[in-house]
Design a protein around this motif. Sequence first.
Motif, PDB file in Angstrom:
ATOM      1  N   ALA A  30       0.844  -1.183   0.000  1.00  0.00           N
ATOM      2  CA  ALA A  30       0.000   0.000   0.000  1.00  0.00           C
ATOM      3  C   ALA A  30       0.885   1.240   0.000  1.00  0.00           C
ATOM      4  O   ALA A  30       2.098   1.163   0.204  1.00  0.00           O
ATOM      5  N   ALA A  31       0.257   2.394  -0.234  1.00  0.00           N
ATOM      6  CA  ALA A  31       1.017   3.641  -0.203  1.00  0.00           C
ATOM      7  C   ALA A  31       1.687   3.804   1.150  1.00  0.00           C
ATOM      8  O   ALA A  31       1.149   3.388   2.183  1.00  0.00           O
ATOM      9  N   THR A  32       2.857   4.414   1.154  1.00  0.00           N
ATOM     10  CA  THR A  32       3.608   4.551   2.397  1.00  0.00           C
ATOM     11  C   THR A  32       2.906   5.521   3.342  1.00  0.00           C
ATOM     12  O   THR A  32       2.290   6.502   2.898  1.00  0.00           O
ATOM     13  N   PRO A  33       2.987   5.291   4.656  1.00  0.00           N
ATOM     14  CA  PRO A  33       2.320   6.169   5.626  1.00  0.00           C
ATOM     15  C   PRO A  33       2.881   7.585   5.574  1.00  0.00           C
ATOM     16  O   PRO A  33       4.057   7.792   5.278  1.00  0.00           O
ATOM     17  N   ALA A  34       2.056   8.555   5.915  1.00  0.00           N
ATOM     18  CA  ALA A  34       2.459   9.956   5.825  1.00  0.00           C
ATOM     19  C   ALA A  34       3.562  10.311   6.802  1.00  0.00           C
ATOM     20  O   ALA A  34       4.334  11.247   6.567  1.00  0.00           O
ATOM     21  N   ASP A  35       3.652   9.581   7.925  1.00  0.00           N
ATOM     22  CA  ASP A  35       4.659   9.911   8.940  1.00  0.00           C
ATOM     23  C   ASP A  35       5.888   9.014   8.869  1.00  0.00           C
ATOM     24  O   ASP A  35       6.690   8.964   9.789  1.00  0.00           O
ATOM     25  N   THR A  36       6.044   8.296   7.751  1.00  0.00           N
ATOM     26  CA  THR A  36       7.110   7.310   7.626  1.00  0.00           C
ATOM     27  C   THR A  36       7.840   7.459   6.295  1.00  0.00           C
ATOM     28  O   THR A  36       7.194   7.560   5.243  1.00  0.00           O
ATOM     29  N   LEU A  37       9.157   7.487   6.338  1.00  0.00           N
ATOM     30  CA  LEU A  37       9.966   7.461   5.122  1.00  0.00           C
ATOM     31  C   LEU A  37      10.392   6.031   4.871  1.00  0.00           C
ATOM     32  O   LEU A  37      10.940   5.372   5.770  1.00  0.00           O
ATOM     33  N   ALA A 218      21.752   2.054  22.136  1.00  0.00           N
ATOM     34  CA  ALA A 218      22.055   2.810  23.351  1.00  0.00           C
ATOM     35  C   ALA A 218      22.638   4.167  22.970  1.00  0.00           C
ATOM     36  O   ALA A 218      23.691   4.567  23.468  1.00  0.00           O
ATOM     37  N   GLY A 219      21.948   4.872  22.084  1.00  0.00           N
ATOM     38  CA  GLY A 219      22.480   6.125  21.578  1.00  0.00           C
ATOM     39  C   GLY A 219      21.641   7.332  21.910  1.00  0.00           C
ATOM     40  O   GLY A 219      20.715   7.276  22.742  1.00  0.00           O
ATOM     41  N   SER A 220      21.953   8.446  21.226  1.00  0.00           N
ATOM     42  CA  SER A 220      21.275   9.714  21.506  1.00  0.00           C
ATOM     43  C   SER A 220      20.999  10.510  20.235  1.00  0.00           C
ATOM     44  O   SER A 220      20.781  11.712  20.291  1.00  0.00           O
ATOM     45  N   GLY A 221      21.026   9.869  19.079  1.00  0.00           N
ATOM     46  CA  GLY A 221      20.833  10.567  17.816  1.00  0.00           C
ATOM     47  C   GLY A 221      19.390  10.948  17.571  1.00  0.00           C
ATOM     48  O   GLY A 221      18.492  10.665  18.386  1.00  0.00           O
ATOM     49  N   PRO A 222      19.096  11.588  16.431  1.00  0.00           N
ATOM     50  CA  PRO A 222      17.730  12.020  16.144  1.00  0.00           C
ATOM     51  C   PRO A 222      16.740  10.869  15.980  1.00  0.00           C
ATOM     52  O   PRO A 222      15.544  11.049  16.168  1.00  0.00           O
ATOM     53  N   PHE A 223      17.250   9.688  15.639  1.00  0.00           N
ATOM     54  CA  PHE A 223      16.420   8.485  15.591  1.00  0.00           C
ATOM     55  C   PHE A 223      17.023   7.426  16.497  1.00  0.00           C
ATOM     56  O   PHE A 223      18.221   7.465  16.813  1.00  0.00           O
ATOM     57  N   LYS A 224      16.189   6.492  16.924  1.00  0.00           N
ATOM     58  CA  LYS A 224      16.676   5.339  17.667  1.00  0.00           C
ATOM     59  C   LYS A 224      16.386   4.080  16.849  1.00  0.00           C
ATOM     60  O   LYS A 224      15.419   4.038  16.071  1.00  0.00           O
ATOM     61  N   VAL A 234      15.446  -2.532   8.304  1.00  0.00           N
ATOM     62  CA  VAL A 234      15.925  -1.745   9.442  1.00  0.00           C
ATOM     63  C   VAL A 234      14.850  -0.707   9.730  1.00  0.00           C
ATOM     64  O   VAL A 234      14.381  -0.023   8.807  1.00  0.00           O
ATOM     65  N   VAL A 235      14.441  -0.599  10.991  1.00  0.00           N
ATOM     66  CA  VAL A 235      13.415   0.360  11.378  1.00  0.00           C
ATOM     67  C   VAL A 235      13.999   1.346  12.384  1.00  0.00           C
ATOM     68  O   VAL A 235      14.533   0.938  13.422  1.00  0.00           O
ATOM     69  N   LEU A 236      13.911   2.618  12.064  1.00  0.00           N
ATOM     70  CA  LEU A 236      14.314   3.686  12.977  1.00  0.00           C
ATOM     71  C   LEU A 236      13.068   4.421  13.450  1.00  0.00           C
ATOM     72  O   LEU A 236      12.119   4.608  12.682  1.00  0.00           O
ATOM     73  N   GLU A 237      13.083   4.844  14.711  1.00  0.00           N
ATOM     74  CA  GLU A 237      11.961   5.569  15.284  1.00  0.00           C
ATOM     75  C   GLU A 237      12.458   6.884  15.874  1.00  0.00           C
ATOM     76  O   GLU A 237      13.559   6.936  16.440  1.00  0.00           O
ATOM     77  N   ARG A 238      11.686   7.931  15.740  1.00  0.00           N
ATOM     78  CA  ARG A 238      12.117   9.246  16.215  1.00  0.00           C
ATOM     79  C   ARG A 238      12.477   9.206  17.696  1.00  0.00           C
ATOM     80  O   ARG A 238      11.779   8.606  18.510  1.00  0.00           O
ATOM     81  N   LYS A 248      11.455  15.173  11.735  1.00  0.00           N
ATOM     82  CA  LYS A 248      10.122  15.580  11.287  1.00  0.00           C
ATOM     83  C   LYS A 248       9.182  14.392  11.114  1.00  0.00           C
ATOM     84  O   LYS A 248       7.963  14.542  11.192  1.00  0.00           O
ATOM     85  N   LEU A 249       9.750  13.215  10.841  1.00  0.00           N
ATOM     86  CA  LEU A 249       8.933  12.022  10.638  1.00  0.00           C
ATOM     87  C   LEU A 249       9.015  11.104  11.852  1.00  0.00           C
ATOM     88  O   LEU A 249      10.000  11.125  12.604  1.00  0.00           O
ATOM     89  N   ALA A 250       8.000  10.281  12.027  1.00  0.00           N
ATOM     90  CA  ALA A 250       7.952   9.386  13.181  1.00  0.00           C
ATOM     91  C   ALA A 250       8.917   8.223  13.044  1.00  0.00           C
ATOM     92  O   ALA A 250       9.446   7.715  14.037  1.00  0.00           O
ATOM     93  N   ARG A 251       9.162   7.805  11.814  1.00  0.00           N
ATOM     94  CA  ARG A 251      10.043   6.644  11.632  1.00  0.00           C
ATOM     95  C   ARG A 251      10.606   6.622  10.219  1.00  0.00           C
ATOM     96  O   ARG A 251      10.086   7.269   9.303  1.00  0.00           O
ATOM     97  N   VAL A 252      11.669   5.835  10.079  1.00  0.00           N
ATOM     98  CA  VAL A 252      12.282   5.573   8.785  1.00  0.00           C
ATOM     99  C   VAL A 252      12.425   4.071   8.661  1.00  0.00           C
ATOM    100  O   VAL A 252      12.914   3.405   9.592  1.00  0.00           O
ATOM    101  N   ILE A 253      11.987   3.524   7.541  1.00  0.00           N
ATOM    102  CA  ILE A 253      12.104   2.086   7.296  1.00  0.00           C
ATOM    103  C   ILE A 253      12.987   1.878   6.063  1.00  0.00           C
ATOM    104  O   ILE A 253      12.711   2.417   4.993  1.00  0.00           O
TER     105      ILE A 253
END
Length: 546
Positions: A30-37, A218-224, A234-238, A248-253
């Motif tokens: 399906a189309a990608t979610p608006a809050d996810t790259l 165990a980091g401190s970057g813009p995503f976890k 690989v899934v990153l979350e804000r 700006k986005l909730a997650r990156v996949i």
Amino acid sequence: MMHSLNKTMRLLTSSAAMALLLAAAPQAFAATPADTLVEGFAFDDIISLDPGEAFELSTAEITANTYSKLVGLDPNDTSKVVGELAESWTISDDGMTYTFKLKPGLKFASGNPITAEDVAYSFERAVKLDKSPAFLLTQFGLSGDNVTEKAKAADEGTFVLTVDKAYAPTFVLNVLTSTVASVVDKKLVSENVKPVTPTDEYKYDNDFGNEFLKTGYAGSGPFKIREWRANEVVVLERNDNYFGEKAKLARVIYRHMKESSGQRLALENGDIDVARNLEPGDIEAVSKKEGVATTSAPKGTLYYFSLNQKNPNLAKPEVIEAFKYLVDYDAIGETLIKGIGTIHQTFLPSGQLGALDDTPYTFDVAKAKELLAKAGLADGFTVTMDVRNTQPVTGIAENVQQTLAQAGIKLEIIPGDGKQTLTKYRARQHDIYIGQWGSDYFDPNSNAETFTFNPDNSDEGKNKTLAWRNSWDPKELSAKTQAALLEKDSAARAAIYEDLQKQVLAAGPFVVVFQQTEVAGYSAKVKDFKLGPSFDTNFVYNVSKD
């Protein structure tokens, strides 16, 4: 501990996002979610997500978006280093002590405060683990025996690093922009250490959280990091505790997609937002598609193949030179790397201090045959090449296989995924390896050292540079490379690197083919997606979507 797949999927806010995690499924999504790259990305080279161990290009991009360091490379001006966790720093008069003041009020993603003690622990664990990237820190004279004194917290907000020589300050600071200098959450990692029985090779009683951080975070970057499944996703979350500009986005996949054509179709169908590994033909097709755009950036990444000097045939100087005449650079440039690279034959990428653009070698079978005859191999020989089964390296390997055959050299291609080929290469068990090398930090020493420095050529050698991996022992060049580190005059330092490049070009067992231009296709609904100047500056925290 790392969340399970089921828990991760519950955290994703839409059925489309959950479907995207099923990265290996062949059907359209399906189309990608608006809050996810969602990025299509070939990342089969990821072996570990522990920044104290990770030494692969794809992993460096993941850690760059999820961990913070004292300092980082300014992507807008690669001659500059800027503070990340560090608010300021000073260098002692003798050039050997670097004192960093941390920004106040910093937190890890866990909520634990970031202190100088965390920085010191991060240096300690990287040095004592002694994994592939440890030499970046041990080259400063750090060792398991002295690291707690040489890299220590003076107080909660002050970290002090003492090096063994008065190196050029730009060199030291650029090294500290590399993945191995990422700062980990000492409290969280310490809660997840695994007991180890000390041995002669490893004298510590715990693993410093290495097993935990292979897949954990165990980091401190813009995503976890939320999830990594090898060769799948690989899934990153804000990280809402991030001290800088919030993502700006909730997650990156990142979906593992090896084939360029598959990435192109998924992009055109809206199943992914970004295609990262497009080949020339697919780049051209995407550029003509409505609703899709392309972007590119020159990278400091070189594609090369190297000849293991343990193989007696490959160790002959005439054979090394012959291989450099048996590459059809023009054909490769016009087809396999059109739009994604430029022919380049020296070990320093264009844009770095002292880089040469000399390209003296051309495809010349007659010259190569003459050299092989001088080496006593007029009838050729058989040799193997380990090849990661992704483009453009597969295409280049097949092209070289054909051109070598014209001089009587039979090349057997051994395909494998990124982990397989790298593991074999790092163990010096190859004949020929073809792959890519990206500078660990934006200073000429990063490439000069790996291509020319090999203080111990035994299998037990600790400095596992590319020279070491290929059993090449250039003692004179190693000494010159070390001398360049102490030269503070930029012009004089550049001259040393120019000389080193000329010598490696003439006699080194490396055939550098091209320098990468990274290209990506992306949906028009994606805003502010940019590729950085290095493999670890492809940041996504500033990306948004309509």
